[in-house]
Design a protein around this motif. Structure first.
Motif, PDB file in Angstrom:
ATOM      1  N   ALA A  73       0.863  -1.185   0.000  1.00  0.00           N
ATOM      2  CA  ALA A  73       0.000   0.000   0.000  1.00  0.00           C
ATOM      3  C   ALA A  73       0.898   1.232   0.000  1.00  0.00           C
ATOM      4  O   ALA A  73       1.760   1.366   0.864  1.00  0.00           O
ATOM      5  CB  ALA A  73      -0.899  -0.006   1.221  1.00  0.00           C
ATOM      6  N   PHE A  74       0.690   2.105  -0.975  1.00  0.00           N
ATOM      7  CA  PHE A  74       1.527   3.304  -1.024  1.00  0.00           C
ATOM      8  C   PHE A  74       0.660   4.544  -1.135  1.00  0.00           C
ATOM      9  O   PHE A  74      -0.344   4.567  -1.826  1.00  0.00           O
ATOM     10  CB  PHE A  74       2.576   3.241  -2.140  1.00  0.00           C
ATOM     11  N   HIS A  99       2.206 -13.362  -7.709  1.00  0.00           N
ATOM     12  CA  HIS A  99       0.775 -13.608  -7.489  1.00  0.00           C
ATOM     13  C   HIS A  99       0.400 -13.560  -6.010  1.00  0.00           C
ATOM     14  O   HIS A  99      -0.774 -13.472  -5.665  1.00  0.00           O
ATOM     15  CB  HIS A  99       0.382 -14.964  -8.082  1.00  0.00           C
ATOM     16  N   ARG A 100       1.382 -13.563  -5.127  1.00  0.00           N
ATOM     17  CA  ARG A 100       1.126 -13.524  -3.686  1.00  0.00           C
ATOM     18  C   ARG A 100       1.055 -12.113  -3.131  1.00  0.00           C
ATOM     19  O   ARG A 100       0.809 -11.914  -1.946  1.00  0.00           O
ATOM     20  CB  ARG A 100       2.221 -14.294  -2.953  1.00  0.00           C
ATOM     21  N   VAL A 101       1.265 -11.106  -3.983  1.00  0.00           N
ATOM     22  CA  VAL A 101       1.292  -9.712  -3.542  1.00  0.00           C
ATOM     23  C   VAL A 101       0.313  -8.905  -4.386  1.00  0.00           C
ATOM     24  O   VAL A 101       0.253  -9.061  -5.602  1.00  0.00           O
ATOM     25  CB  VAL A 101       2.717  -9.120  -3.672  1.00  0.00           C
ATOM     26  N   ILE A 137       1.815  -4.931   4.069  1.00  0.00           N
ATOM     27  CA  ILE A 137       0.754  -5.407   4.960  1.00  0.00           C
ATOM     28  C   ILE A 137       0.592  -6.901   4.763  1.00  0.00           C
ATOM     29  O   ILE A 137       0.508  -7.386   3.632  1.00  0.00           O
ATOM     30  CB  ILE A 137      -0.557  -4.648   4.664  1.00  0.00           C
ATOM     31  N   ASP A 138       0.552  -7.640   5.868  1.00  0.00           N
ATOM     32  CA  ASP A 138       0.432  -9.094   5.800  1.00  0.00           C
ATOM     33  C   ASP A 138      -1.001  -9.516   5.452  1.00  0.00           C
ATOM     34  O   ASP A 138      -1.905  -8.674   5.421  1.00  0.00           O
ATOM     35  CB  ASP A 138       0.943  -9.742   7.090  1.00  0.00           C
ATOM     36  N   PRO A 139      -1.233 -10.788   5.173  1.00  0.00           N
ATOM     37  CA  PRO A 139      -2.578 -11.232   4.779  1.00  0.00           C
ATOM     38  C   PRO A 139      -3.660 -10.982   5.830  1.00  0.00           C
ATOM     39  O   PRO A 139      -4.837 -10.885   5.501  1.00  0.00           O
ATOM     40  CB  PRO A 139      -2.406 -12.731   4.529  1.00  0.00           C
ATOM     41  N   GLU A 140      -3.281 -10.846   7.108  1.00  0.00           N
ATOM     42  CA  GLU A 140      -4.265 -10.567   8.160  1.00  0.00           C
ATOM     43  C   GLU A 140      -4.569  -9.084   8.300  1.00  0.00           C
ATOM     44  O   GLU A 140      -5.406  -8.701   9.100  1.00  0.00           O
ATOM     45  CB  GLU A 140      -3.777 -11.118   9.504  1.00  0.00           C
ATOM     46  N   LEU A 145       5.934  -3.646   7.653  1.00  0.00           N
ATOM     47  CA  LEU A 145       7.042  -2.716   7.444  1.00  0.00           C
ATOM     48  C   LEU A 145       6.514  -1.439   6.802  1.00  0.00           C
ATOM     49  O   LEU A 145       5.529  -1.469   6.067  1.00  0.00           O
ATOM     50  CB  LEU A 145       8.098  -3.328   6.530  1.00  0.00           C
ATOM     51  N   SER A 146       7.198  -0.340   7.061  1.00  0.00           N
ATOM     52  CA  SER A 146       6.866   0.911   6.377  1.00  0.00           C
ATOM     53  C   SER A 146       8.157   1.556   5.892  1.00  0.00           C
ATOM     54  O   SER A 146       9.219   1.358   6.474  1.00  0.00           O
ATOM     55  CB  SER A 146       6.097   1.862   7.298  1.00  0.00           C
ATOM     56  N   TYR A 147       8.029   2.295   4.818  1.00  0.00           N
ATOM     57  CA  TYR A 147       9.170   2.937   4.173  1.00  0.00           C
ATOM     58  C   TYR A 147       8.828   4.393   3.915  1.00  0.00           C
ATOM     59  O   TYR A 147       7.686   4.720   3.585  1.00  0.00           O
ATOM     60  CB  TYR A 147       9.496   2.265   2.839  1.00  0.00           C
TER      61      TYR A 147
END
Length: 178
Positions: A73-74, A99-101, A137-140, A145-147
């Motif tokens: 997410a940006f 495909h996982r993101v 952001i994880d699947p839950e 992490l943030s940048y």
């Protein structure tokens, strides 16, 4: 029994104790005296455990491609097309794990969404918002992490690859999507 056989049996027993006891003693020594434990950081991003769950962010409807997807997410504060292209390239660089993101652009609704990207806007700007920031952001729905705005794309790619490696996809996950 002869003395040689008794000594041989005792030697075997000591070797057996050593096989199981030495790793425990080494682990205790590593914990107690901090020997052999790396002190450097492995992630390039910052941890923010105080950030709310994604469901509590003041956003419109958030769509992910898969239910078990990680999310990039940006916040698109300025030059949205360049930021969107940059994170699209990072997403493509994931290769077989792409495909996982999923990608989520917050703001920048004036430019067209790139493939695999959903666009939403802030309903109200939260006080923790950082213009130009990127969150993994994880699947839950937890921000892992943030940048900041000037982060190197290669650092983000390295962190995402590490997260995906440490959190492998269930073996039959692709069958459930089909």
């Amino acid at each position: 029994m002869t003395e040689a056989r008794i000594a041989h049996s005792r030697l075997k027993l000591l070797a057996l104790f050593a096989v199981f006891g030495l790793p425990m003693a080494m682990a205790w020594g590593m914990v107690e005296w901090r020997l052999g434990i790396p002190d450097e950081r492995t992630a390039h991003g910052s941890l923010h455990p105080d950030l709310p769950q994604l469901a509590d962010w003041p956003l419109g409807q958030v769509a992910k491609e898969g239910a078990d997807d990680w999310l990039m997410a940006f916040d698109c504060a300025s030059d949205c097309s360049a930021s969107a292209d940059r994170w699209w390239r990072v997403h493509r660089a994931l290769g077989r794990d792409a495909h996982r993101v999923s990608r989520l652009r917050i703001g920048g609704t004036e430019s067209k969404a790139l493939p695999g990207e959903s666009v939403v806007t802030w309903q109200a700007a939260p006080d923790w918002r950082e213009p130009g920031a990127l969150w993994i952001i994880d699947p839950e729905g937890r921000a892992v992490l943030s940048y900041g705005e000037g982060v190197e794309a290669s650092n983000v790619l390295e962190d995402i690859e590490r997260l995906l490696k440490l959190n492998p996809e269930p073996p039959l996950a692709r069958l459930h999507d089909e």
